[in-house]
Write an enzyme that holds these catalytic residues in place. Structure first.
Site, PDB file in Angstrom:
ATOM      1  CB  THR A 294      32.859  33.094  42.334  1.00 43.20           C
ATOM      2  OG1 THR A 294      32.770  34.050  40.523  1.00 43.20           O
ATOM      3  CG2 THR A 294      34.459  32.533  42.068  1.00 43.20           C
TER       4      THR A 294
ATOM      5  CB  ILE B 278      30.645  37.953  47.975  1.00 43.19           C
ATOM      6  CG1 ILE B 278      29.430  38.195  48.482  1.00 43.19           C
ATOM      7  CG2 ILE B 278      31.738  38.548  48.954  1.00 43.19           C
ATOM      8  CD1 ILE B 278      29.188  39.207  48.162  1.00 43.19           C
ATOM      9  CG  HIS B 279      32.631  36.801  41.414  1.00 43.26           C
ATOM     10  ND1 HIS B 279      31.291  35.914  40.965  1.00 43.26           N
ATOM     11  CD2 HIS B 279      31.734  38.062  41.290  1.00 43.26           C
ATOM     12  CE1 HIS B 279      30.522  36.541  40.517  1.00 43.26           C
ATOM     13  NE2 HIS B 279      30.537  37.819  40.846  1.00 43.26           N
ATOM     14  CG  ASP B 280      37.002  39.268  43.887  1.00 44.90           C
ATOM     15  OD1 ASP B 280      37.303  38.673  43.129  1.00 44.90           O
ATOM     16  OD2 ASP B 280      36.528  40.391  43.588  1.00 44.90           O
TER      17      ASP B 280
END
Ligand code: RIB
Ligand code: CA
Length: 323
Positions: A193, A238-240
């Site tokens: 991510t 923007i990991h999620d």
């Protein structure tokens, strides 16, 4: 047919983008947002979840407030990264329409899993306290779900809180340990991510003349210069949202199943995800981890959703210039 998804979240700037994309996709039906401590205390992440729904006129989506602290370790939050209150951006006032339902998030997860038996995807993008509590209430939870996808761990790379641990796993290592051990999760970890970002030129082209454009701009640029330099990236991770992109396009991630465990010690092993890539334990695989991502596909999915929102907002504003 759209896929029912429940998001367990701690908004959080990258959570906000993930929620935005999930709400916008016609192929996903967001059946609720359950909130957890993480990027800020749960009272604030709950308000942030509500604010995001208010911002995009989606107060029809139920919010259930969850755990206010990890199972066995003290609360640790990340306002220093996501901003005061746990999120950046500009929000309308909260209304009664987004008031949380009268059920703890863990209870709500179990209820939704039963109601959508075998069909629900639980996407957990914060510390795993609510999911671990739901599992304690309903040990059959993994069988009731279609899939549990988790943003967490750093399978084959360094952590962002300690050299070994990613924030969601480090924040509640005992919950992460149980969920990884017993729920056969699909993990999307920090090593993959960390490069899920929108290019700076695209971010700068966002219109800033309305609150949505300004908020999205903040969410896509929430890292400060020191963090960008530290991770050697051009714009914030923007990991999620990578979890959501992977739900709508199975070409986004390459994954592999491994025997896995999470460390709970109070020192360097706390929250460390261990993947037995050489099979030395002899244990069977108990979940999968993402190994690679197609970031181009990720960007297309995120950008297309943002663009559709902005078009809709622009059209609404031109229909009703006084609003
Ligand atoms: O390590 C990244 C994760 O922790 C994301 O879920 C993000 O929201 C952060 O707090
Ligand atoms: Ca998060």
């Amino acid at each position: 047919m759209s896929r029912p998804v429940l998001l367990d979240t701690d908004p959080g700037c990258d959570d906000a983008v993930a929620i935005l994309v999930a709400l916008e996709r016609a192929d996903l039906e967001v059946v609720g947002l359950t909130t957890v401590h993480g990027n800020a205390p749960v009272s604030e992440t709950t308000e942030n979840a509500r604010s995001i729904l208010e911002l995009v006129d989606r107060t029809d989506v139920p919010v259930a407030k969850g755990a206010d602290r990890p199972l066995n370790v003290p609360l640790r939050t990340s306002e220093h990264i996501h901003g005061e209150g746990g999120i950046r951006g500009e929000f309308p006032a909260l209304t009664a329409a987004s008031r949380p339902v009268d059920a703890h998030a863990a209870r709500y997860i179990v209820e939704r899993a039963r109601a959508h038996e075998g069909e629900l995807t639980l996407a957990a993008i914060g510390p795993l306290t609510n999911v671990a509590l739901a599992l304690a209430m309903e040990p059959e939870l993994p069988d009731l779900l279609d899939e549990l996808v988790v943003m967490g761990g750093a399978a084959f790379g360094p952590g962002n809180v300690t050299p070994l641990a990613e924030a969601n796993f480090h924040t509640d290592p005992h919950a992460a340990r149980r969920v990884v051990r017993d729920c056969s999760p699909a993990l999307v970890g920090l090593d993959v991510t960390a490069n899920a970002a929108v290019p700076p030129a695209e971010i700068e082209s966002l219109p800033r003349d309305d609150p949505l454009g300004r908020s999205v701009h903040e969410w896509l640029t929430y890292y400060d210069d020191a963090q960008l330099e530290q991770y050697g990236i051009e714009s914030a991770a923007i990991h999620d949202a990578l979890v959501i992109a992977a739900l709508v396009d199975d070409g986004v991630l390459e994954t592999e199943r491994y025997p896995m465990a999470v460390g709970t010690d109070s020192d360097i092993a706390r929250g460390a995800l261990v993947c037995d890539a050489n099979g030395v334990t002899g244990d069977p695989p108990n979940g999968s981890v993402a190994l690679e991502a197609d970031y181009e596909r990720f960007r297309e999915i995120v950008s297309a959703s943002i663009e559709r929102y902005l078009e809709r907002f622009e059209a609404e504003a031109s229909e009703d210039p006084v609003a």
